[in-house]
Design a protein around this motif. Structure first.
Motif, mmCIF file in Angstrom:
data_model
loop_
_atom_site.group_PDB
_atom_site.id
_atom_site.type_symbol
_atom_site.label_atom_id
_atom_site.label_comp_id
_atom_site.label_asym_id
_atom_site.label_seq_id
_atom_site.Cartn_x
_atom_site.Cartn_y
_atom_site.Cartn_z
ATOM 1 N N VAL A 43 0.834 -1.199 0.000
ATOM 2 C CA VAL A 43 0.000 0.000 0.000
ATOM 3 C C VAL A 43 0.875 1.258 0.000
ATOM 4 O O VAL A 43 0.606 2.217 -0.738
ATOM 5 N N HIS A 46 2.369 1.827 -3.456
ATOM 6 C CA HIS A 46 1.346 2.317 -4.379
ATOM 7 C C HIS A 46 1.048 3.802 -4.110
ATOM 8 O O HIS A 46 0.968 4.602 -5.042
ATOM 9 N N THR A 101 -7.743 -5.121 -0.036
ATOM 10 C CA THR A 101 -6.822 -4.139 -0.600
ATOM 11 C C THR A 101 -6.676 -4.348 -2.098
ATOM 12 O O THR A 101 -6.767 -3.401 -2.884
ATOM 13 N N PHE A 105 -8.133 -1.608 -4.846
ATOM 14 C CA PHE A 105 -7.208 -0.894 -5.722
ATOM 15 C C PHE A 105 -7.488 -1.192 -7.189
ATOM 16 O O PHE A 105 -7.487 -0.289 -8.021
ATOM 17 N N HIS A 109 -8.824 1.692 -9.841
ATOM 18 C CA HIS A 109 -7.883 2.133 -10.882
ATOM 19 C C HIS A 109 -8.200 1.594 -12.269
ATOM 20 O O HIS A 109 -7.810 2.209 -13.262
ATOM 21 N N LEU A 150 0.580 -0.509 -9.540
ATOM 22 C CA LEU A 150 -0.791 -0.998 -9.379
ATOM 23 C C LEU A 150 -0.785 -2.514 -9.250
ATOM 24 O O LEU A 150 -1.388 -3.076 -8.341
ATOM 25 N N VAL A 153 0.322 -4.686 -6.143
ATOM 26 C CA VAL A 153 -0.627 -4.882 -5.043
ATOM 27 C C VAL A 153 -1.157 -6.321 -5.028
ATOM 28 O O VAL A 153 -1.006 -7.018 -4.023
#
Length: 178
Positions: A43, A46, A101, A105, A109, A150, A153
């Motif tokens: 995290v 990112h 998470t 994300f 995104h 990205l 993650v």
């Protein structure tokens, strides 16, 4: 009527077969702490890329967005806290943290945010590649570095979730055999 002090009471909340009063052994605790730190580091990396993007765009991140972004740190922080206490519930919280998470994300995104609360990042990375106008200012550019930060993650968080869930299953099997 005589009440027992809180310290004398045992609280048992069922998590399948295990209870939150169960303790993790040292090996399980170390494995979970590694998972928690990996999720948290993912995290942070990112978010670091978002700071880089904002700098490159000349975008000033509003304080409200920085505060809102703290939400993504809640589950990893709770996971670390529960793991430090060697609580069995840390297994499921950590497993959930990695999956939540990753999903959050990727959805934000790749599809864009539906809430409108994420500033210029309300737009998907695909839109940002083409260029968008946000509050009267044109922003363009999602480079390969942003794509790496990205997709790191899920690459880091999902295996951590898997390890945490395996620790949960080990505890559950131990409880069933006891």
């Amino acid at each position: 009527m005589h009440l027992k002090p809180m310290s004398a009471m045992l609280i048992h909340i069922s998590l399948g077969i295990i209870t939150i009063s169960q303790k993790l052994n040292n090996n399980a605790s170390k494995a979970l702490m590694c998972c928690c730190i990996i999720i948290l580091a993912s995290v942070l990396m990112h978010d670091g890329d978002h700071l880089r993007q904002a700098f490159n765009w000349g975008y000033s991140i509003p304080v409200s967005l920085l505060v809102l972004n703290l939400v993504v740190y809640i589950l990893p922080a709770v996971s670390i806290f529960l793991t430090k206490l060697k609580r069995a519930s840390a297994t499921l919280v950590t497993a959930f943290a990695g999956v939540f998470t990753t999903a959050g994300f990727l959805i934000i995104h790749l599809c864009g945010a539906f809430s409108g609360l994420w500033g210029v990042w309300n737009f998907s990375y695909f839109d940002l590649i083409k260029g968008v106008t946000w509050q009267g200012v044109y922003y363009q550019g999602v480079d390969w570095v942003s794509w790496v930060f990205l997709f790191e993650v899920p690459v880091l968080c999902l295996p951590s979730s898997f390890v945490a869930f395996r620790q949960y299953l080990k505890l559950k099997n131990k409880s069933n055999n006891a």
